[in-house]
Design a protein around this motif. Structure first.
Motif, PDB file in Angstrom:
ATOM      1  N   ASN B 184      16.401  57.841  40.827  1.00  0.00           N
ATOM      2  CA  ASN B 184      16.529  56.819  41.755  1.00  0.00           C
ATOM      3  C   ASN B 184      17.195  55.721  40.897  1.00  0.00           C
ATOM      4  N   TYR B 185      18.382  54.833  41.440  1.00  0.00           N
ATOM      5  CA  TYR B 185      18.797  53.775  41.110  1.00  0.00           C
ATOM      6  C   TYR B 185      18.182  52.680  41.800  1.00  0.00           C
ATOM      7  N   THR B 230      22.574  55.682  33.263  1.00  0.00           N
ATOM      8  CA  THR B 230      21.420  56.383  32.954  1.00  0.00           C
ATOM      9  C   THR B 230      21.241  57.364  34.048  1.00  0.00           C
ATOM     10  N   CYS B 231      21.447  57.191  35.342  1.00  0.00           N
ATOM     11  CA  CYS B 231      21.230  58.179  36.564  1.00  0.00           C
ATOM     12  C   CYS B 231      21.989  59.227  35.853  1.00  0.00           C
ATOM     13  N   LYS B 232      23.347  59.001  35.590  1.00  0.00           N
ATOM     14  CA  LYS B 232      24.280  60.030  35.237  1.00  0.00           C
ATOM     15  C   LYS B 232      24.087  61.171  33.963  1.00  0.00           C
ATOM     16  N   GLN B 233      23.417  60.520  32.955  1.00  0.00           N
ATOM     17  CA  GLN B 233      23.060  61.021  31.894  1.00  0.00           C
ATOM     18  C   GLN B 233      21.739  62.043  32.337  1.00  0.00           C
ATOM     19  N   LEU B 234      20.695  61.461  33.131  1.00  0.00           N
ATOM     20  CA  LEU B 234      19.785  62.294  33.443  1.00  0.00           C
ATOM     21  C   LEU B 234      20.082  63.348  34.394  1.00  0.00           C
ATOM     22  N   VAL B 235      20.929  63.216  35.210  1.00  0.00           N
ATOM     23  CA  VAL B 235      21.393  64.241  36.222  1.00  0.00           C
ATOM     24  C   VAL B 235      22.179  65.523  35.483  1.00  0.00           C
ATOM     25  N   LEU B 239      17.875  66.889  35.130  1.00  0.00           N
ATOM     26  CA  LEU B 239      16.296  66.600  35.517  1.00  0.00           C
ATOM     27  C   LEU B 239      16.351  65.849  37.005  1.00  0.00           C
ATOM     28  N   GLY B 240      17.431  66.122  37.639  1.00  0.00           N
ATOM     29  CA  GLY B 240      17.408  65.793  39.193  1.00  0.00           C
ATOM     30  C   GLY B 240      18.659  65.422  39.688  1.00  0.00           C
ATOM     31  N   TYR B 241      18.688  65.201  41.117  1.00  0.00           N
ATOM     32  CA  TYR B 241      19.787  64.615  41.613  1.00  0.00           C
ATOM     33  C   TYR B 241      19.755  63.026  41.750  1.00  0.00           C
ATOM     34  N   SER B 242      21.086  62.315  42.083  1.00  0.00           N
ATOM     35  CA  SER B 242      21.247  61.120  42.059  1.00  0.00           C
ATOM     36  C   SER B 242      22.017  60.631  43.170  1.00  0.00           C
TER      37      SER B 242
END
Lengths: 303, 303
Positions: B184-185, B230-235, B239-242
């Motif tokens: 989540n942003y 950071t959202c993009k890195q984790l996706v 590690l999940g969707y964003s």
């Protein structure tokens, strides 16, 4: 009071507004009002008063909120304790991590950790240092990763220490620096002071110290931006030089780089720390995560 | 009171501490104290009192600070007026720009603008919307670029309107979304409310509205991060969707992308606006910049 009641109460307290709370809880407002009435009957007290469109908690209501918070924490700890008793490493690992470490390093680390321990879920928050300390203290986070200089009396482990670089699109003669425009990184981390946002003072002081070590006139700051990626973008387009930590630089970045050395030869550096309470290691999943981070040896020079 | 005196006074006022102010001014503390004494003599009043290590402005001193601010503003306006009289486009263009627009779009725009007008200098600050409005009002900024929904009664021009996308590393069946972890942003823009930082409420409400339009249970938020990169890195690391705006997506990004459409077919979008006061166009360099931005037609669909 059951767990659901506790959660309901905390959400009402956060929103201070019944229709918003009902929305967040995915129930109707009459259902929510009914639930409050039931709680009031059960405890023989008034929880909230109407105040225009909003509501206000009575002082008895606020005590009930405190009680609900504690109940939830206990429930949490108990569940963790039970999960921990089983031999398998599982449960939810709650991390508070500096935003720069999250942005530049964390994703592959978490990815590999979760491949090893597929039953672990990670709850992650990027937070300012002060919030991480508090959340470790009260048990909301298990482990923190913070950057910079601070006081933390319990366990800490140096993850790495990176130098700062002055980056530019063109070659620079350092003695000309005072005439060149600087693209200045300025974190807008709260809290605000009376002149706006309080910046990361210690870091700014360190950079300022480096400057004063070399020059007797102030720098020519023409841009203040709150993100190292933005600094890099602007430098790349020839709009000035910038001062950035190594963590944000990629092998493919084509800048002229100058390491920030004080006149005595000391480099300007930023440290990253893993911090936690000794007691948190009682949880297997925390122990495994801490060991995993240590095993990565991120403090060794990188390729 | 000359310009230098005004600047000295404002820096002392900001620091509320003589040695820090002296440091920032690149002068010695005795020299600074001497300067204050001279001002006190000149105006026949006491400017500051000692208070432990710090100093405190007297109420007369505070009036002098106000006077200094106005003097500097007048000086500023006069210089701009003179520069404007000359036919060449020159001077300092002061911009307040949303951090996301700065990060993803601004650098090449400024680069090309300054190639056309090499005598213009740009002063840039990334600031929250509220600060930009204030600085436009009091003339500290000439032009603002802001994102989202807001009230601004003077001139505004729609720069672009981007859709939001749900991004994931693997293909998603949208009906399974409630079971998948969301990265989540959550902007941590101040001001803080009593539960932490006040997030960008309107954006969060819009995303929440989209969710409620499709699902009857809440999303499974496992990570809260303050940066779309950071959202993009984790996706990317599974590690999940964003949910991210188009502005942060690059052609080389390999996500599964799903446009966020409400059930009525409307897309979830974010608008970017150029805003300024009509009166600011009297300055040639402002007029040129505004025309330049409009000529880019960034609101047209991009390749």
């Amino acid at each position: 009071m059951d767990v659901k009641d506790c959660e309901v109460l905390l959400i009402i307290y956060e929103e201070q507004n019944l229709s918003k709370a009902a929305e967040r809880l995915y129930i109707t407002q009459p259902a929510l009002t009914y639930r409050i009435r039931q709680l009031e009957k059960q405890f023989q007290l008034q929880i909230v008063q109407k105040e225009g469109k909003n509501i206000k908690f009575t002082s008895e209501g606020e005590h009930l909120v405190e009680y609900a918070k504690k109940t939830l924490q206990e429930e949490h700890r108990f569940k963790e304790f039970i999960a921990n008793l089983k031999s398998e490493i599982q449960g939810t690992l709650r991390l508070g991590v500096s935003s720069h470490f999250t942005q530049y390093r964390l994703a592959p680390i978490l990815h590999h950790f979760l491949q090893q321990y597929p039953k672990i879920q990670v709850f992650l928050n990027t937070s300012p240092n002060q919030e991480i300390f508090q959340s470790l203290q009260n048990g909301t986070f298990h482990v923190g990763i913070v950057r910079g200089t601070f006081n933390w009396v319990d366990q800490k482990y140096l993850i790495n220490e990176e130098p700062f670089y002055l980056i530019s699109n063109d070659e620079i003669h350092l003695e000309k620096l005072p005439e060149l425009p600087r693209i200045n990184y300025r974190s807008d981390t709260p809290p605000m002071n009376k002149f706006g946002y309080k910046p990361d003072t210690l870091l700014m002081e360190a950079i300022d110290g480096w400057w004063k070590d070399h020059f007797e006139v102030p720098p020519l700051i023409t841009m203040n931006v709150n993100n190292y990626e933005t600094c890099k973008q602007l430098v790349q387009h020839g709009l000035g030089y910038s001062i950035v930590p190594e963590i944000c630089l990629k092998p493919q970045d084509r800048f002229f780089k100058y390491q920030m050395l004080f006149k005595n030869g000391q480099p300007l550096v930023r440290k990253t720390w893993l911090i936690y309470k000794e007691s948190a290691l009682e949880l297997n999943l925390v122990k495994e995560f801490v060991q995993y981070i240590k095993s990565l040896n991120l403090h060794l020079p990188m390729e």
